[in-house]
Design a protein around this motif. Structure first.
Motif, PDB file in Angstrom:
ATOM      1  N   ALA A  24      -7.272  -5.130   0.675  1.00 30.76           N
ATOM      2  CA  ALA A  24      -6.762  -4.788   2.085  1.00 30.76           C
ATOM      3  C   ALA A  24      -5.734  -5.672   2.730  1.00 30.76           C
ATOM      4  O   ALA A  24      -5.348  -5.497   3.793  1.00 30.76           O
ATOM      5  CB  ALA A  24      -8.092  -5.222   2.970  1.00 30.76           C
ATOM      6  N   MET A  25      -5.083  -6.676   1.909  1.00 28.79           N
ATOM      7  CA  MET A  25      -4.150  -7.267   2.618  1.00 28.79           C
ATOM      8  C   MET A  25      -2.867  -6.675   3.056  1.00 28.79           C
ATOM      9  O   MET A  25      -2.714  -7.172   4.169  1.00 28.79           O
ATOM     10  CB  MET A  25      -3.394  -8.194   1.205  1.00 28.79           C
ATOM     11  N   PRO A  26      -2.456  -5.541   2.753  1.00 26.14           N
ATOM     12  CA  PRO A  26      -1.276  -5.006   3.463  1.00 26.14           C
ATOM     13  C   PRO A  26      -1.749  -4.586   4.772  1.00 26.14           C
ATOM     14  O   PRO A  26      -1.163  -4.956   5.871  1.00 26.14           O
ATOM     15  CB  PRO A  26      -0.829  -3.638   2.746  1.00 26.14           C
ATOM     16  N   MET A  27      -2.989  -4.191   4.860  1.00 19.84           N
ATOM     17  CA  MET A  27      -3.626  -3.860   6.300  1.00 19.84           C
ATOM     18  C   MET A  27      -3.803  -5.135   7.238  1.00 19.84           C
ATOM     19  O   MET A  27      -3.624  -5.172   8.142  1.00 19.84           O
ATOM     20  CB  MET A  27      -4.844  -2.984   6.160  1.00 19.84           C
ATOM     21  N   LEU A  28      -4.320  -6.246   6.428  1.00 23.08           N
ATOM     22  CA  LEU A  28      -4.608  -7.395   7.197  1.00 23.08           C
ATOM     23  C   LEU A  28      -3.281  -7.953   7.763  1.00 23.08           C
ATOM     24  O   LEU A  28      -3.435  -8.514   8.897  1.00 23.08           O
ATOM     25  CB  LEU A  28      -5.396  -8.503   6.020  1.00 23.08           C
ATOM     26  N   ILE A  29      -2.294  -8.066   6.872  1.00 25.55           N
ATOM     27  CA  ILE A  29      -1.021  -8.610   7.418  1.00 25.55           C
ATOM     28  C   ILE A  29      -0.510  -7.887   8.512  1.00 25.55           C
ATOM     29  O   ILE A  29       0.062  -8.447   9.639  1.00 25.55           O
ATOM     30  CB  ILE A  29      -0.011  -8.457   6.283  1.00 25.55           C
ATOM     31  N   GLY A  30      -0.950  -6.514   8.688  1.00 18.34           N
ATOM     32  CA  GLY A  30      -0.302  -5.571   9.842  1.00 18.34           C
ATOM     33  C   GLY A  30      -1.210  -5.644  10.947  1.00 18.34           C
ATOM     34  O   GLY A  30      -0.904  -5.197  12.076  1.00 18.34           O
ATOM     35  N   ALA A  31      -2.549  -6.145  10.719  1.00 17.86           N
ATOM     36  CA  ALA A  31      -3.443  -6.330  11.999  1.00 17.86           C
ATOM     37  C   ALA A  31      -2.966  -6.943  13.013  1.00 17.86           C
ATOM     38  O   ALA A  31      -2.489  -8.075  13.015  1.00 17.86           O
ATOM     39  CB  ALA A  31      -4.842  -6.581  11.273  1.00 17.86           C
TER      40      ALA A  31
ATOM     41  N   MET B 189       0.750  -1.279   0.115  1.00 14.55           N
ATOM     42  CA  MET B 189      -0.035   0.239  -0.082  1.00 14.55           C
ATOM     43  C   MET B 189       0.950   1.297  -0.036  1.00 14.55           C
ATOM     44  O   MET B 189       1.216   1.892   1.061  1.00 14.55           O
ATOM     45  CB  MET B 189      -0.843  -0.123   1.193  1.00 14.55           C
ATOM     46  N   LYS B 190       1.504   1.457  -1.064  1.00 16.81           N
ATOM     47  CA  LYS B 190       2.492   2.516  -1.141  1.00 16.81           C
ATOM     48  C   LYS B 190       1.949   4.101  -1.854  1.00 16.81           C
ATOM     49  O   LYS B 190       2.719   4.793  -1.564  1.00 16.81           O
ATOM     50  CB  LYS B 190       3.542   2.209  -2.073  1.00 16.81           C
ATOM     51  N   SER B 191       0.706   4.008  -2.480  1.00 16.03           N
ATOM     52  CA  SER B 191       0.203   5.175  -2.962  1.00 16.03           C
ATOM     53  C   SER B 191      -1.247   5.456  -2.457  1.00 16.03           C
ATOM     54  O   SER B 191      -2.172   4.489  -2.723  1.00 16.03           O
ATOM     55  CB  SER B 191       0.208   5.152  -4.596  1.00 16.03           C
ATOM     56  N   ILE B 192      -1.291   6.469  -1.722  1.00 14.65           N
ATOM     57  CA  ILE B 192      -2.786   6.860  -1.257  1.00 14.65           C
ATOM     58  C   ILE B 192      -3.273   8.075  -1.692  1.00 14.65           C
ATOM     59  O   ILE B 192      -2.486   9.129  -1.610  1.00 14.65           O
ATOM     60  CB  ILE B 192      -2.724   6.848   0.249  1.00 14.65           C
TER      61      ILE B 192
ATOM     62  N   LEU C 175      -2.134   6.135   8.159  1.00 15.05           N
ATOM     63  CA  LEU C 175      -1.976   4.926   7.112  1.00 15.05           C
ATOM     64  C   LEU C 175      -0.622   5.209   6.511  1.00 15.05           C
ATOM     65  O   LEU C 175       0.188   4.265   6.321  1.00 15.05           O
ATOM     66  CB  LEU C 175      -2.918   4.709   6.244  1.00 15.05           C
ATOM     67  N   THR C 176      -0.287   6.315   6.102  1.00 10.68           N
ATOM     68  CA  THR C 176       0.822   6.810   5.282  1.00 10.68           C
ATOM     69  C   THR C 176       2.008   6.536   6.016  1.00 10.68           C
ATOM     70  O   THR C 176       3.185   5.995   5.630  1.00 10.68           O
ATOM     71  CB  THR C 176       0.776   8.269   4.872  1.00 10.68           C
ATOM     72  N   LYS C 177       2.163   6.701   7.377  1.00  9.06           N
ATOM     73  CA  LYS C 177       3.259   6.551   8.290  1.00  9.06           C
ATOM     74  C   LYS C 177       3.522   5.023   8.388  1.00  9.06           C
ATOM     75  O   LYS C 177       4.511   4.333   8.562  1.00  9.06           O
ATOM     76  CB  LYS C 177       3.147   7.239   9.445  1.00  9.06           C
ATOM     77  N   ARG C 178       2.272   4.458   8.732  1.00  3.91           N
ATOM     78  CA  ARG C 178       2.233   2.799   8.913  1.00  3.91           C
ATOM     79  C   ARG C 178       3.152   2.257   7.544  1.00  3.91           C
ATOM     80  O   ARG C 178       3.689   1.104   7.841  1.00  3.91           O
ATOM     81  CB  ARG C 178       1.007   2.219   9.243  1.00  3.91           C
TER      82      ARG C 178
END
Length: 285
Positions: free
Chosen positions: A184-191, A1-4, A24-27
């Motif tokens: 959502a996988m990048p978010m799910l991996i870090g959840a 998730m590199k571009s928001i 999210l940008t920082k995370r």
């Protein structure tokens, strides 16, 4: 998730959106693009009525132009101040960095001229929950959902918690839900916690809870499965109640499995959740 992408207008309350976007940008050490859309004063000319001279019309356009520039300048100042407070580096277009960074741009025209199209080259677009208090919020949301082809995070007004720490996936085995999970996988991996919820019996031709749990496991995600019976006529309401009961902070959902027009006439899960959710909703169509 590199571009928001964070699309904004003067009518959208940007504070809570910008804070979620900054987090999210920082995370993800990502690049955040604040995109401000200001109306073109010339578009209002056909609606100014008869009896106006050319000079009067020009004066009205000049006044609207001045106001639009002032609104854009204020929005940029607020955005940059929040990014700097969050320790996010401000960059120009074309610059790159391994750290969290943000840039700002202003465009002129209609929401549909820019928002969905710009989001096509972003991993995620963040927008406000549609509300009559923010006239542009509905147009931004639907342009992102139906024209970007990308993931969308809808954030309720005034939301001030973190996003993506305890994620609830609303699973029905449809393509839209699968696309939402993949996005959502990048978010799910870090959840810290992921719960997959399925309400009612699924179509045997579609992948079920065990299938999506196995899929997430391939990424090292130890998700919990939760099968629920249909309790009332509103699955959307039941999903929101479950998310609240389990203290989830984000719901991942496939948006508009049925056509938008069918949902407008008959109601539907997406329509209910978009209107009533008090949590951020991560969606794909």
């Amino acid at each position: 998730m590199k571009s928001i992408l964070l699309p904004l207008t003067y009518c959208v309350d940007a504070e809570s959106l910008s804070r979620v976007a900054a987090d999210l940008t920082k995370r993800f050490h990502a690049s955040l693009h604040g995109l401000f859309i200001r109306p073109d004063p010339r578009m209002a000319i056909p609606f100014m009525g008869e009896g106006l001279t050319a000079d009067m019309i020009q004066q009205l356009c000049d006044s609207a132009e001045k106001e639009g520039l002032a609104n854009a300048a204020k929005a940029e100042k607020d955005f940059l101040a929040l990014m700097q407070a969050a320790n996010i580096k401000i960059i120009k277009k074309g610059e790159h960095s391994d750290h969290a960074r943000a840039r700002w741009s202003t465009v002129t025209g209609q929401i549909t001229d820019h928002v969905g199209r710009r989001a096509r080259t972003a991993d995620l677009a963040i927008c406000a929950q549609p509300s009559s208090d923010m006239p542009d919020s509905d147009d931004i949301f639907h342009d992102l959902i139906f024209r970007s082809g990308r993931s969308v995070l809808m954030v309720p007004a005034g939301y001030n918690r973190e996003v993506g720490r305890h994620v609830m996936i609303a699973w029905n085995g449809r393509a839209e839900g699968a696309r939402a999970v993949a996005g959502a996988m990048p978010m799910l991996i870090g959840a810290e916690k992921v719960t997959v919820v399925q309400i009612g019996d699924k179509d045997d031709a579609r992948p079920g809870l065990e299938d999506v749990i196995d899929y997430l496991g391939e990424y090292g995600i130890e998700a919990r499965a939760r099968q629920e019976n249909v309790e009332d006529n509103s699955i959307g309401n039941q999903l929101l109640s479950l998310a609240s009961d389990m203290s989830a902070d984000t719901v991942v959902l496939g948006a508009y499995s049925h056509s938008r027009w069918r949902e407008l006439v008959l109601g539907g899960v997406t329509r209910h959740i978009v209107a009533k959710s008090k949590l951020p909703i991560f969606m794909s169509h």
